[in-house]
Design a protein around this motif. Structure first.
Motif, PDB file in Angstrom:
ATOM      1  N   ARG A   1       0.819  -1.208   0.000  1.00 20.94           N
ATOM      2  CA  ARG A   1       0.000   0.000   0.000  1.00 20.94           C
ATOM      3  C   ARG A   1       0.859   1.267   0.000  1.00 20.94           C
ATOM      4  NH1 ARG A   1      -5.325  -1.424   1.692  1.00 20.94           N
ATOM      5  NH2 ARG A   1      -5.446  -3.556   2.501  1.00 20.94           N
ATOM      6  N   MET A   2       1.976   1.229   0.722  1.00 18.05           N
ATOM      7  CA  MET A   2       2.791   2.432   0.875  1.00 18.05           C
ATOM      8  C   MET A   2       3.729   2.670  -0.301  1.00 18.05           C
ATOM      9  SD  MET A   2       1.566   3.686   3.514  1.00 18.05           S
ATOM     10  CE  MET A   2       2.654   5.101   3.499  1.00 18.05           C
TER      11      MET A   2
ATOM     12  N   ALA B   1       2.097   5.056  -2.586  1.00 20.48           N
ATOM     13  CA  ALA B   1       1.942   6.313  -1.855  1.00 20.48           C
ATOM     14  C   ALA B   1       3.250   7.102  -1.859  1.00 20.48           C
ATOM     15  CB  ALA B   1       1.489   6.043  -0.420  1.00 20.48           C
ATOM     16  N   GLY B   2       4.371   6.411  -1.651  1.00 18.86           N
ATOM     17  CA  GLY B   2       5.669   7.083  -1.692  1.00 18.86           C
ATOM     18  C   GLY B   2       5.973   7.649  -3.060  1.00 18.86           C
TER      19      GLY B   2
ATOM     20  N   LEU C   1       3.751   8.571  -5.335  1.00 15.64           N
ATOM     21  CA  LEU C   1       2.873   9.717  -5.585  1.00 15.64           C
ATOM     22  C   LEU C   1       3.364  10.967  -4.864  1.00 15.64           C
ATOM     23  CD1 LEU C   1      -0.701   8.128  -5.463  1.00 15.64           C
ATOM     24  CD2 LEU C   1       0.448   9.141  -7.444  1.00 15.64           C
ATOM     25  N   LEU C   2       3.880  10.794  -3.643  1.00 16.02           N
ATOM     26  CA  LEU C   2       4.430  11.943  -2.918  1.00 16.02           C
ATOM     27  C   LEU C   2       5.653  12.493  -3.651  1.00 16.02           C
ATOM     28  CD1 LEU C   2       4.324  13.787  -0.475  1.00 16.02           C
ATOM     29  CD2 LEU C   2       5.632  12.072   0.816  1.00 16.02           C
TER      30      LEU C   2
ATOM     31  N   GLY D   1       8.987  10.731   0.691  1.00 19.02           N
ATOM     32  CA  GLY D   1       8.457   9.821  -0.329  1.00 19.02           C
ATOM     33  C   GLY D   1       9.506   8.852  -0.836  1.00 19.02           C
TER      34      GLY D   1
ATOM     35  N   THR E   1      10.116   6.110   1.785  1.00 21.86           N
ATOM     36  CA  THR E   1       8.990   5.174   1.802  1.00 21.86           C
ATOM     37  C   THR E   1       9.044   4.229   0.614  1.00 21.86           C
ATOM     38  OG1 THR E   1       7.629   6.863   2.882  1.00 21.86           O
ATOM     39  CG2 THR E   1       6.473   5.007   1.876  1.00 21.86           C
TER      40      THR E   1
ATOM     41  N   ALA F   1       3.523   5.041 -10.158  1.00 29.03           N
ATOM     42  CA  ALA F   1       2.710   4.707  -8.977  1.00 29.03           C
ATOM     43  C   ALA F   1       1.524   3.837  -9.379  1.00 29.03           C
ATOM     44  CB  ALA F   1       2.232   5.982  -8.290  1.00 29.03           C
TER      45      ALA F   1
ATOM     46  N   VAL G   1       0.589  -0.070  -8.112  1.00 31.48           N
ATOM     47  CA  VAL G   1      -0.693  -0.578  -7.617  1.00 31.48           C
ATOM     48  C   VAL G   1      -1.020  -1.914  -8.264  1.00 31.48           C
ATOM     49  CG1 VAL G   1      -3.184  -0.149  -7.571  1.00 31.48           C
ATOM     50  CG2 VAL G   1      -1.591   1.707  -7.075  1.00 31.48           C
TER      51      VAL G   1
END
Length: 441
Positions: A88-89, A92-93, A95-96, A123, A126, A189, A193
């Protein structure tokens, strides 16, 4: 929970050795390639962008802010991995990183730029820790060296090609490298996913969707447990890997981009061009040997590969500082890069062996990553002070001593690679062959 065995993931005797890397390893290598390309593309123009908003002296603050954020947030990322949140992260990293990179061209003050780079470092930490955790979970024990070799090829290729791409993009518009890098990271990103199933053997057959993959990974963490940092620190191979990764951070990430250009410019005529050529040869040596280095770590063993790599790395670094002519300098840079390339897959695979594929080792992987970041921060500072107080050769000899210390640590560490199946005993000759078999003439 006892300390993890140094051969946690050894293949059972007689087990079939997989021949191909899982799809998830190849996807992760592509993701790190894009990330590295984007970081390299903005590197040449980031300093220019910073100088537009502040003084030239403020450039180092922006660069340091990114690595400081990585250093501070990496342990937090390790905790997220230990909670089973790696899948999940990871997006997210990314995208940041995408948002912060794309917004750099829109910043209208030095403070805004500093905040964006700090968040970008969060980011990056992560993404890196989660990606390495998924790589460890994906790679079969017998192919871990190759998996880390493919991962390293993606990273190193991006560092070589990225700056050239950035220079080309800036001819279109000053903000083009930041905008293009932000879009590419955002698209990556999305790929993260859709990452193929990652997990222990059998998990791929039991999961039918991304959500079920996430649930399966979280079940592994809950049922198999978490490898605590103090447990892996009890393993000599893990401690040796920490020291060799620290040496790579010091000698490859820190010194190569700080002390080498200063040394070459001070000692040789045409120093700028010669410095660029030396750094290119260092990178080429590392990239060219990585595919072989991964196979070497799997076939020959993690320990002998690490010893060979560290010996070449240390000799090359010492040779750079002691060189008095361009040819020895370039040869030493190539040797150092080759040694660094051999070392990476070996110590990465050893860490994966100690952690194992069925338990979460977020803290162990984060500490491994931090060791390189600490080396990258400490190396330029300590070696720079040594060069100022004593001489450039003294600074490079000090730098070369770090891989030597790591080599000594590896001499005391056992092999962690999977046990090899013994050869089948020779069959006794019989007068009559078994049914449906073919006799050997």
């Amino acid at each position: 929970m006892g300390a993890p065995s140094e051969a946690t993931a050894s293949a059972p005797t007689g087990a079939a050795v997989p021949r191909r890397l899982p799809a998830s390893v190849r996807v992760l290598a592509c993701i790190v390639l894009v990330s590295s390309l984007c970081a390299g593309a903005i590197a040449p123009v980031l300093t220019v962008r910073t100088a537009e908003l502040a003084s030239t002296a403020a450039v180092s603050g922006v660069v340091s802010a990114f690595f400081l954020a990585r250093l501070l947030f990496t342990p937090v990322a390790g905790r997220l991995v230990s909670c089973g949140l790696a899948r999940r992260m990871l997006p997210a990293g990314l995208l940041l990183m995408a948002a912060c990179t794309g917004a750099v061209s829109l910043a209208d003050s030095y403070g805004q730029l500093l905040v964006l780079r700090l968040l970008g470092g969060v980011g990056s930490a992560t993404f890196t820790v989660c990606a390495v955790a998924l790589l460890v979970a994906s790679a079969p024990a017998a192919l871990r060296g190759r998996a880390f070799g493919v991962w390293s090829v993606g990273f190193e290729s991006g560092t070589v090609i990225g700056p050239l791409a950035g220079v080309g993009l800036v001819t279109l518009a000053p903000s083009a490298p930041f905008a293009v890098a932000g879009v590419c990271l955002a698209l990556t990103a999305v790929a993260a996913v859709l990452l193929p199933a990652v997990g222990p053997p059998g998990a791929k057959e039991s999961v039918k969707s991304v959500e079920s993959v996430k649930s399966a990974e979280e079940d592994v963490v809950r049922n198999a447990g978490t490898v605590r940092l103090r447990e892996v620190l009890a393993a000599p191979a893990y401690r040796a890997a920490l020291l060799s990764n620290f040496a790579v951070g010091w000698g490859a990430y820190g010194i190569q981009v700080s002390l080498v250009p200063l040394f070459v410019t001070a000692r040789f005529t045409g120093g700028s061009a010669l410095s660029a050529l030396a750094l290119s040869l260092f990178a080429v040596g590392g990239v060219a040997v990585l595919p072989l280095a991964g196979r070497l770590a799997d076939g020959w063993g993690r320990r002998p590969s690490a010893l060979l790599g560290l010996a070449l790395f240390g000799a090359g670094l010492a040779g750079i500082g002691l060189s008095g002519a361009p040819f020895p300098l370039l040869a030493a840079a190539l040797v150092a890069g080759t040694g660094c390339g051999i070392t990476g897959p070996a110590h990465g695979a050893a860490v994966a062996d100690v952690v194992g594929p069925h338990r979460s080792g977020g803290s162990a992987l984060a500490c491994f990553q931090v060791s390189a970041d600490v080396g990258a921060v400490a190396g330029p500072l300590v070696a720079g002070l040594t060069a100022q107080a004593l001489s450039f050769p003294a600074a490079f000899l000090l730098t070369a001593s770090i891989p030597v210390l790591a080599l000594l640590a590896w001499l005391r560490a056992p092999e962690t690679g999977p046990a090899r199946a013994p050869a089948a005993p020779p069959q006794s000759r019989t007068t009559h062959a078994p049914p449906h078999s073919r006799t050997t003439p």
